[in-house]
Design a protein around this motif. Structure first.
Motif, mmCIF file in Angstrom:
data_model
loop_
_atom_site.group_PDB
_atom_site.id
_atom_site.type_symbol
_atom_site.label_atom_id
_atom_site.label_comp_id
_atom_site.label_asym_id
_atom_site.label_seq_id
_atom_site.Cartn_x
_atom_site.Cartn_y
_atom_site.Cartn_z
ATOM 1 N N PRO A 188 0.817 -1.220 0.000
ATOM 2 C CA PRO A 188 0.000 0.000 0.000
ATOM 3 C C PRO A 188 0.850 1.268 0.000
ATOM 4 C CG PRO A 188 -0.905 -1.601 1.521
ATOM 5 C CD PRO A 188 0.406 -2.166 1.068
ATOM 6 N N GLY A 189 0.463 2.206 -0.861
ATOM 7 C CA GLY A 189 1.153 3.490 -0.935
ATOM 8 C C GLY A 189 2.308 3.531 -1.913
ATOM 9 N N LYS A 190 2.667 2.395 -2.490
ATOM 10 C CA LYS A 190 3.815 2.346 -3.404
ATOM 11 C C LYS A 190 3.343 2.332 -4.863
ATOM 12 C CE LYS A 190 6.706 2.037 0.020
ATOM 13 N NZ LYS A 190 7.547 3.189 0.401
ATOM 14 N N ILE A 191 4.153 2.964 -5.737
ATOM 15 C CA ILE A 191 3.871 2.932 -7.174
ATOM 16 C C ILE A 191 5.161 2.626 -7.926
ATOM 17 C CG2 ILE A 191 1.909 4.519 -7.060
ATOM 18 C CD1 ILE A 191 3.771 6.726 -8.028
ATOM 19 N N ILE A 192 5.006 2.130 -9.139
ATOM 20 C CA ILE A 192 6.170 1.728 -9.937
ATOM 21 C C ILE A 192 6.885 2.955 -10.494
ATOM 22 C CG2 ILE A 192 6.884 0.538 -12.058
ATOM 23 C CD1 ILE A 192 4.587 -1.464 -11.469
ATOM 24 N N ASN A 193 8.185 2.921 -10.457
ATOM 25 C CA ASN A 193 9.034 4.016 -10.949
ATOM 26 C C ASN A 193 9.146 3.924 -12.474
ATOM 27 O OD1 ASN A 193 10.971 5.914 -11.482
ATOM 28 N ND2 ASN A 193 12.611 4.910 -10.343
ATOM 29 N N SER A 194 8.151 4.437 -13.163
ATOM 30 C CA SER A 194 8.156 4.373 -14.633
ATOM 31 C C SER A 194 9.034 5.459 -15.245
ATOM 32 C CB SER A 194 6.731 4.485 -15.178
ATOM 33 O OG SER A 194 6.144 5.723 -14.818
ATOM 34 N N ASN A 195 9.227 6.579 -14.544
ATOM 35 C CA ASN A 195 10.066 7.662 -15.078
ATOM 36 C C ASN A 195 11.493 7.201 -15.368
ATOM 37 O OD1 ASN A 195 8.236 9.785 -15.190
ATOM 38 N ND2 ASN A 195 8.548 10.342 -13.050
ATOM 39 N N LYS A 196 11.958 6.254 -14.592
ATOM 40 C CA LYS A 196 13.320 5.735 -14.765
ATOM 41 C C LYS A 196 13.534 5.236 -16.190
ATOM 42 C CE LYS A 196 16.047 1.787 -13.060
ATOM 43 N NZ LYS A 196 16.078 0.720 -12.031
ATOM 44 N N PHE A 197 12.569 4.531 -16.718
ATOM 45 C CA PHE A 197 12.706 3.921 -18.033
ATOM 46 C C PHE A 197 12.483 4.945 -19.150
ATOM 47 C CE2 PHE A 197 11.408 0.817 -14.906
ATOM 48 C CZ PHE A 197 12.391 -0.165 -15.062
ATOM 49 N N ALA A 198 11.516 5.832 -18.939
ATOM 50 C CA ALA A 198 11.256 6.856 -19.948
ATOM 51 C C ALA A 198 12.438 7.812 -20.078
ATOM 52 C CB ALA A 198 9.991 7.634 -19.588
ATOM 53 N N LEU A 199 12.979 8.259 -18.952
ATOM 54 C CA LEU A 199 14.083 9.227 -19.004
ATOM 55 C C LEU A 199 15.333 8.629 -19.623
ATOM 56 C CD1 LEU A 199 13.677 11.208 -15.685
ATOM 57 C CD2 LEU A 199 13.665 12.142 -17.993
ATOM 58 N N LYS A 200 15.623 7.384 -19.312
ATOM 59 C CA LYS A 200 16.781 6.746 -19.932
ATOM 60 C C LYS A 200 16.622 6.749 -21.450
ATOM 61 C CE LYS A 200 19.671 2.574 -19.829
ATOM 62 N NZ LYS A 200 19.746 2.312 -21.273
ATOM 63 N N GLY A 201 15.411 6.444 -21.926
ATOM 64 C CA GLY A 201 15.172 6.393 -23.359
ATOM 65 C C GLY A 201 15.271 7.744 -24.030
ATOM 66 N N VAL A 202 14.638 8.774 -23.449
ATOM 67 C CA VAL A 202 14.654 10.076 -24.119
ATOM 68 C C VAL A 202 16.041 10.710 -24.074
ATOM 69 C CG1 VAL A 202 12.197 10.518 -23.831
ATOM 70 C CG2 VAL A 202 13.783 11.290 -22.045
ATOM 71 N N ILE A 203 16.799 10.425 -23.035
ATOM 72 C CA ILE A 203 18.178 10.932 -22.980
ATOM 73 C C ILE A 203 19.023 10.259 -24.058
ATOM 74 C CG2 ILE A 203 20.290 10.926 -21.584
ATOM 75 C CD1 ILE A 203 18.418 11.382 -19.134
ATOM 76 N N GLU A 204 18.832 8.968 -24.240
ATOM 77 C CA GLU A 204 19.550 8.271 -25.312
ATOM 78 C C GLU A 204 19.088 8.752 -26.681
ATOM 79 O OE1 GLU A 204 18.821 4.196 -24.318
ATOM 80 O OE2 GLU A 204 20.427 4.126 -22.817
ATOM 81 N N ASP A 205 17.800 9.093 -26.828
ATOM 82 C CA ASP A 205 17.315 9.698 -28.075
ATOM 83 C C ASP A 205 18.008 11.027 -28.347
ATOM 84 O OD1 ASP A 205 15.565 7.681 -28.652
ATOM 85 O OD2 ASP A 205 13.771 8.734 -27.973
ATOM 86 N N SER A 206 18.446 11.689 -27.283
ATOM 87 C CA SER A 206 19.160 12.965 -27.407
ATOM 88 C C SER A 206 20.656 12.752 -27.563
ATOM 89 C CB SER A 206 18.876 13.835 -26.183
ATOM 90 O OG SER A 206 17.501 13.983 -25.956
ATOM 91 N N MET A 207 21.055 11.496 -27.840
ATOM 92 C CA MET A 207 22.442 11.129 -28.123
ATOM 93 C C MET A 207 23.354 11.366 -26.919
ATOM 94 S SD MET A 207 22.367 12.751 -31.943
ATOM 95 C CE MET A 207 24.115 12.629 -32.249
ATOM 96 N N ALA A 208 22.779 11.209 -25.710
ATOM 97 C CA ALA A 208 23.542 11.363 -24.484
ATOM 98 C C ALA A 208 23.470 10.063 -23.686
ATOM 99 C CB ALA A 208 23.004 12.535 -23.662
ATOM 100 N N VAL A 209 24.163 10.032 -22.554
ATOM 101 C CA VAL A 209 24.223 8.835 -21.713
ATOM 102 C C VAL A 209 23.580 9.151 -20.366
ATOM 103 C CG1 VAL A 209 25.724 7.125 -20.629
ATOM 104 C CG2 VAL A 209 26.343 8.113 -22.848
#
Length: 406
Positions: free
Chosen positions: A201-222
């Motif tokens: 109860p009270g916990k949610i999945i950290n989805s931002n972790k996966f989205a941010l990794k992807g968009v940063i890589e789309d920006s040709m960064a690490v």
């Protein structure tokens, strides 16, 4: 807390753009150059081709030797040798002779033309020629493609496979490129956990972790991602380490004014926060700070707002660290239905654009519905003062696929 007055989007852009970006370079092997940004000019080191070579499978001849060949008066030449690609003949061709030659092979001494194999008849060691050819017929001349000393590619070019092919031909095995920016990502929130079907109860999945990794890589960064609890001491340490280690820092969560939202105060204590609160919807709590000349982009916790804040305020500035100056590519579309927008805000509305009709339809979901990203392919951009867009009215859209570089 928010700055007293919300900044408009244009002023936010101007503040972020004033920061001097520290662009670094590195030498890499050419085979690792795809999608990298060139940091040098490419001056051709060798002639390409480096010698006159055959452009066809056929026979190397002297053009003058067959200048009068015709159907009624064919010319017969003796085939004295055969050379393949990579082979070199030491024979000097004389009148009455021909050498069978493969595509790409160096032209034999004395020859100045190639007759395609399909255009001759081979009979008992001789070829029959029934039409003349001009000098340099089907011959790739030395330096015809690239000439030594020629400037062929300028710096700041984003390299693709064909650029690499030309650079290799020009005599390079290594090239200088701009380093990929190293982006530290600090995701805050005591409620966040790794993906699981058994959430307490009270916990949610950290989805931002996966989205941010992807968009940063789309920006040709690490991306270098860590999660940090809402603890002041831990957050201070994480931010201090990140600004010392990385070229830029992105945080998520802790930008509003609710209990436990600490990140803006921490960045302000360690440096300067010229932006906190922008008249944009969604994404109002966006913050931007500078610590030791390192930019810190403070994003919301909601995934939908994070995506908008990244696309509008962050993406192009990570590209700028690599000398890529990209502008938003807005196109005009026709509203497929009435579109609500707040007249006092810069509205970024997820939508689905139909290329075949030029009509765009807003996605009707609540602001925090993450799957709206999957249901859409563009943003409708309704700037401050726009208000309601009527059905069949014109509007500006920003297609997701135009945000990417590669």
């Amino acid at each position: 807390m928010y700055h007293k007055n919300l900044l408009n989007v244009q002023k936010t852009f101007e503040i972020i753009q004033k920061l001097e970006w520290n662009t670094k370079k590195e030498l890499i092997n050419l085979q690792n150059g795809n999608s990298r940004v060139l940091a040098q000019e490419i001056e051709v080191k060798i002639d390409v081709p480096p010698f006159n070579r055959s452009a066809m499978d056929g026979y190397a001849v002297i053009a003058d030797d067959v200048s009068k060949a015709s159907e009624t008066e064919p010319r017969y030449l003796k085939v004295v040798e055969e050379i393949g690609a990579g082979d070199v003949s030491n024979h000097v061709i004389e009148f009455g002779q021909a050498i069978k030659i493969a595509t790409g092979a160096k032209m034999p001494m004395g020859s100045d033309a190639v007759i395609m194999e399909e255009n001759v008849e081979y009979e008992g060691g001789k070829i029959k020629i029934v039409s003349p050819v001009n000098s340099n017929n089907d011959v790739a001349l030395k330096g015809e493609d690239l000439k030594k000393g020629e400037l062929i590619i300028s710096d700041d070019q984003i390299l693709g496979p064909h650029h690499l092919s030309v650079i290799a031909s020009a005599g390079y095995n290594e090239i200088e490129v701009y380093k990929k920016p190293q982006i530290g990502v600090i995701i805050t929130g005591n409620e966040l956990v790794e993906p699981s079907t058994k959430l307490t109860p009270g916990k949610i999945i950290n989805s931002n972790k996966f989205a941010l990794k992807g968009v940063i890589e789309d920006s040709m960064a690490v991306a270098h991602i860590q999660q940090c609890s809402d603890d002041s001491k831990q957050l201070i340490l994480a931010v201090e380490e990140a600004v010392d280690k990385y070229d830029a820092v992105i945080t998520t969560g802790g930008t509003a004014i609710s209990k436990g939202d600490l990140i803006v105060d921490i960045v302000e204590d360690l440096g300067n926060v010229p932006i906190h609160g922008v008249s944009i919807k969604p994404g109002k709590p966006f913050g931007f700070g500078i610590i030791k000349q390192t930019p810190v982009f403070m994003l919301s916790g909601y995934p939908v707002a994070v995506a908008v804040q990244y696309d509008i305020f962050v993406r192009n500035h990570i590209l700028k660290m690599q000398k890529i100056n990209k502008k938003f590519n807005f196109i005009t579309a026709i509203a497929g239905e009435n579109i609500r927008s707040s007249p006092d805000k810069y509205n970024v509305i997820r939508a689905n654009f139909k290329d075949d009709t030029g009509v765009v339809y807003p996605i009707r979901t609540k602001a925090g519905i993450n799957k709206s990203i999957l249901l859409s392919n563009c943003y409708i951009i309704a700037e401050e003062g726009t208000g309601k867009i009527k059905k069949h009215g014109k509007c500006n859209i920003l297609k997701y696929n135009t945000l990417k570089i590669c």
